[in-house]
Design a protein around this motif. Structure first.
Motif, mmCIF file in Angstrom:
data_model
loop_
_atom_site.group_PDB
_atom_site.id
_atom_site.type_symbol
_atom_site.label_atom_id
_atom_site.label_comp_id
_atom_site.label_asym_id
_atom_site.label_seq_id
_atom_site.Cartn_x
_atom_site.Cartn_y
_atom_site.Cartn_z
ATOM 1 N N ASP A 1 -60.710 -12.460 67.064
ATOM 2 C CA ASP A 1 -60.735 -11.585 65.806
ATOM 3 C C ASP A 1 -59.346 -10.977 65.652
ATOM 4 O O ASP A 1 -58.507 -11.110 66.298
ATOM 5 C CB ASP A 1 -61.665 -10.208 66.267
ATOM 6 C CG ASP A 1 -63.229 -10.675 66.323
ATOM 7 O OD1 ASP A 1 -63.616 -11.595 65.621
ATOM 8 O OD2 ASP A 1 -63.756 -10.080 67.093
ATOM 9 N N GLU A 2 -59.112 -10.413 64.505
ATOM 10 C CA GLU A 2 -58.050 -9.740 64.171
ATOM 11 C C GLU A 2 -57.602 -8.771 65.213
ATOM 12 O O GLU A 2 -58.335 -7.856 65.435
ATOM 13 C CB GLU A 2 -58.074 -9.161 62.838
ATOM 14 C CG GLU A 2 -56.668 -8.914 61.838
ATOM 15 C CD GLU A 2 -55.996 -10.631 61.883
ATOM 16 O OE1 GLU A 2 -54.807 -10.703 61.960
ATOM 17 O OE2 GLU A 2 -56.474 -11.549 61.773
ATOM 18 N N PHE A 3 -56.062 -8.812 65.524
ATOM 19 C CA PHE A 3 -55.674 -7.767 66.717
ATOM 20 C C PHE A 3 -55.533 -6.483 65.901
ATOM 21 O O PHE A 3 -55.086 -6.374 64.790
ATOM 22 C CB PHE A 3 -54.452 -8.302 66.961
ATOM 23 C CG PHE A 3 -54.593 -9.568 67.834
ATOM 24 C CD1 PHE A 3 -55.541 -9.961 68.552
ATOM 25 C CD2 PHE A 3 -53.450 -10.220 68.108
ATOM 26 C CE1 PHE A 3 -55.547 -11.261 69.036
ATOM 27 C CE2 PHE A 3 -53.172 -11.403 68.676
ATOM 28 C CZ PHE A 3 -54.485 -11.940 69.254
ATOM 29 N N THR A 4 -55.972 -5.332 66.637
ATOM 30 C CA THR A 4 -56.029 -3.978 66.134
ATOM 31 C C THR A 4 -55.115 -3.102 67.103
ATOM 32 O O THR A 4 -55.153 -3.624 68.243
ATOM 33 C CB THR A 4 -57.509 -3.430 65.922
ATOM 34 O OG1 THR A 4 -58.150 -3.534 66.899
ATOM 35 C CG2 THR A 4 -57.966 -4.081 64.913
ATOM 36 N N LEU B 1 -48.108 -3.044 66.798
ATOM 37 C CA LEU B 1 -49.436 -2.890 67.408
ATOM 38 C C LEU B 1 -49.420 -2.069 68.792
ATOM 39 O O LEU B 1 -48.650 -2.609 69.405
ATOM 40 C CB LEU B 1 -49.991 -4.249 67.528
ATOM 41 C CG LEU B 1 -50.299 -5.073 66.266
ATOM 42 C CD1 LEU B 1 -50.705 -6.519 66.529
ATOM 43 C CD2 LEU B 1 -51.486 -4.369 65.458
ATOM 44 N N ASP B 2 -50.232 -1.139 68.801
ATOM 45 C CA ASP B 2 -50.243 -0.218 69.694
ATOM 46 C C ASP B 2 -51.463 -0.468 70.835
ATOM 47 O O ASP B 2 -52.503 0.247 70.452
ATOM 48 C CB ASP B 2 -50.168 1.156 69.249
ATOM 49 C CG ASP B 2 -50.059 2.205 70.536
ATOM 50 O OD1 ASP B 2 -49.561 1.763 71.510
ATOM 51 O OD2 ASP B 2 -50.396 3.431 70.318
ATOM 52 N N PHE B 3 -51.083 -1.548 71.666
ATOM 53 C CA PHE B 3 -52.328 -1.845 72.532
ATOM 54 C C PHE B 3 -52.481 -0.562 73.849
ATOM 55 O O PHE B 3 -51.448 -0.184 74.371
ATOM 56 C CB PHE B 3 -52.424 -3.059 73.235
ATOM 57 C CG PHE B 3 -52.072 -4.226 72.217
ATOM 58 C CD1 PHE B 3 -53.138 -4.510 71.496
ATOM 59 C CD2 PHE B 3 -50.913 -4.765 71.959
ATOM 60 C CE1 PHE B 3 -53.125 -5.586 70.328
ATOM 61 C CE2 PHE B 3 -50.797 -5.639 71.043
ATOM 62 C CZ PHE B 3 -51.921 -6.224 70.168
ATOM 63 N N ASP B 4 -53.614 -0.485 74.250
ATOM 64 C CA ASP B 4 -53.772 0.384 75.418
ATOM 65 C C ASP B 4 -53.401 -0.115 76.643
ATOM 66 O O ASP B 4 -52.761 0.615 77.470
ATOM 67 C CB ASP B 4 -55.233 0.703 75.531
ATOM 68 C CG ASP B 4 -55.975 1.404 74.254
ATOM 69 O OD1 ASP B 4 -55.113 2.435 73.761
ATOM 70 O OD2 ASP B 4 -57.197 1.457 74.219
ATOM 71 N N LYS B 5 -53.329 -1.536 76.757
ATOM 72 C CA LYS B 5 -52.858 -2.181 77.917
ATOM 73 C C LYS B 5 -52.501 -3.701 77.414
ATOM 74 O O LYS B 5 -53.050 -4.247 76.729
ATOM 75 C CB LYS B 5 -54.004 -2.176 79.159
ATOM 76 C CG LYS B 5 -53.632 -2.578 80.382
ATOM 77 C CD LYS B 5 -54.693 -2.356 81.382
ATOM 78 C CE LYS B 5 -54.179 -2.297 82.729
ATOM 79 N NZ LYS B 5 -55.189 -1.894 83.712
ATOM 80 N N LEU C 1 -40.800 -2.333 75.599
ATOM 81 C CA LEU C 1 -42.066 -1.961 74.899
ATOM 82 C C LEU C 1 -42.709 -0.790 75.266
ATOM 83 O O LEU C 1 -43.604 -0.586 74.355
ATOM 84 C CB LEU C 1 -42.946 -3.189 75.420
ATOM 85 C CG LEU C 1 -42.281 -4.675 75.298
ATOM 86 C CD1 LEU C 1 -43.536 -5.597 75.680
ATOM 87 C CD2 LEU C 1 -42.408 -4.875 73.500
ATOM 88 N N ASN C 2 -41.913 0.040 76.071
ATOM 89 C CA ASN C 2 -42.684 1.430 76.019
ATOM 90 C C ASN C 2 -43.952 1.513 76.650
ATOM 91 O O ASN C 2 -44.721 2.302 76.666
ATOM 92 C CB ASN C 2 -42.424 2.234 74.840
ATOM 93 C CG ASN C 2 -41.001 2.328 74.108
ATOM 94 O OD1 ASN C 2 -40.047 2.560 75.255
ATOM 95 N ND2 ASN C 2 -40.863 2.153 73.163
ATOM 96 N N GLN C 3 -44.420 0.499 77.469
ATOM 97 C CA GLN C 3 -45.529 0.509 78.359
ATOM 98 C C GLN C 3 -45.263 -0.481 79.428
ATOM 99 O O GLN C 3 -44.621 -1.282 79.364
ATOM 100 C CB GLN C 3 -46.706 0.149 77.329
ATOM 101 C CG GLN C 3 -46.835 -1.195 76.850
ATOM 102 C CD GLN C 3 -48.324 -1.237 76.015
ATOM 103 O OE1 GLN C 3 -48.222 -1.295 75.119
ATOM 104 N NE2 GLN C 3 -49.455 -1.249 76.758
ATOM 105 N N VAL C 4 -46.084 -0.309 80.422
ATOM 106 C CA VAL C 4 -46.215 -1.041 81.627
ATOM 107 C C VAL C 4 -47.033 -2.422 81.522
ATOM 108 O O VAL C 4 -48.171 -2.375 80.929
ATOM 109 C CB VAL C 4 -46.681 -0.349 82.959
ATOM 110 C CG1 VAL C 4 -46.997 -1.243 84.142
ATOM 111 C CG2 VAL C 4 -45.963 0.842 83.269
#
Length: 320
Positions: A81-84, A146-150, A252-255
């Protein structure tokens, strides 16, 4: 002559039954081989980003294994599906994509259901490399915002062995990012070896794969015990260090959780468990895939439904 007519009628009857079975599996998508006769090829070369991927915003059906696999491709060229802005992004090659599997039977959907979370599958075939994965992360997170949780970056032993080997001298017919010295450069192929259209013979060939006789052939081709020889290889620590440095440079400001599935396709990296990385941007995991041949399709060595279930069980703790 009368026997020939009977044979023709019998073949037509079998194909009607074949189509009915296809509708049972895939609904109206079973007709894609007819309605999509003039559809473009499933793969094409991207002009300037992360290289070979699938045709964006298309729907096609691959006629194997039995029943066919519908490929619904999003605007980024991936089978999902489309990435959100939610959930987990998983990046990798055709093992991550779940080549030959229906979406609901892939490891990512199994984990998604088990953990009641959203997982975006950015796996791709077409000779995908981890360098393409690095460029993809930069594009999705920094350019597309896009701001993924992980984010989980999956690598296979073969990919680690081949870091930096692909270049315009040994693969000039595709477009892709590659390692040149200490930098990532992009090779733009002069001629698109996938093309944006198929010739009439190739269209007919693709259509014929939807017929019953080809499905019977593929049933023997894809099921049973795979013949994948076990091997143990050494890897180049410097090249793995270089790849991780490129991930860190994305800021990317995340691990990023980097996962090596050791012994996948029965290829084992001898000392990968001893590898250490001192990084605030990367968590490094090594998971051991079991040795059973029954986890693989016969023909291409990709994971079957059983293998995807095993992979889901292995990766679930990383996704939590």
């Amino acid at each position: 002559m009368k026997y020939i007519k009977k044979i023709i009628v019998f073949v037509i009857l079998l194909e009607v039954i074949n189509l009915v079975v296809g509708v049972f599996y895939n609904g109206k998508d079973a007709f894609l081989s007819i309605t999509g006769f003039n559809a473009p090829p499933l793969y094409y070369d991207m002009d300037s980003l992360y290289g070979v991927t699938r045709q964006k915003n298309t729907k096609q059906i691959i006629q194997y294994p039995w029943g066919g696999v519908v490929n619904q491709i999003n605007s980024y060229g991936f089978r999902d599906d489309e990435f959100t802005n939610e959930g987990t992004l998983v990046v990798g090659n055709s093992f991550v994509e779940g080549y030959g599997m229906n979406n609901e039977d892939r490891f990512s959907e199994k984990i998604e259901k088990e953990l009641n979370t959203v997982i975006h599958n950015a796996g791709s075939g077409g000779v995908w490399t981890p360098i393409q994965g690095v460029v993809l992360l930069e594009h999705l997170v920094r350019a597309e915002k896009l701001d993924f949780d992980k984010i989980i970056f999956v690598m296979t032993p073969a990919e680690i062995i081949n870091i930096g080997k692909r270049n315009p001298k040994n693969d000039s017919g595709r477009s892709y990012p590659y390692k040149k010295g200490e930098e990532i450069k992009f090779h733009k192929a002069k001629n698109n070896n996938f093309g944006d259209s198929l010739s009439l013979p190739n269209k007919v060939k693709r259509f014929c794969k939807s017929l019953l006789m080809f499905k019977v052939y593929n049933m023997f081709k894809y099921y049973g015990a795979a013949k994948v020889k076990a091997k143990t290889l050494e890897f180049d620590k410097y090249k793995l260090d270089w790849l991780f440095k490129k991930i860190e440079e994305q800021e990317l400001n995340q691990v990023i959780d980097v996962v090596v599935i050791n012994n996948l396709r029965r290829t084992k990296l001898a000392t990968i468990e001893e590898y250490n990385i001192d990084s605030e941007a990367i968590r490094f995991h090594v998971l051991q895939f079991p040795d059973e041949l029954s986890n693989y399709f016969v023909s291409n060595g990709h994971l079957n439904e059983k293998g995807n279930t095993v992979l889901a069980e292995l990766l679930q703790s990383v996704f939590k």
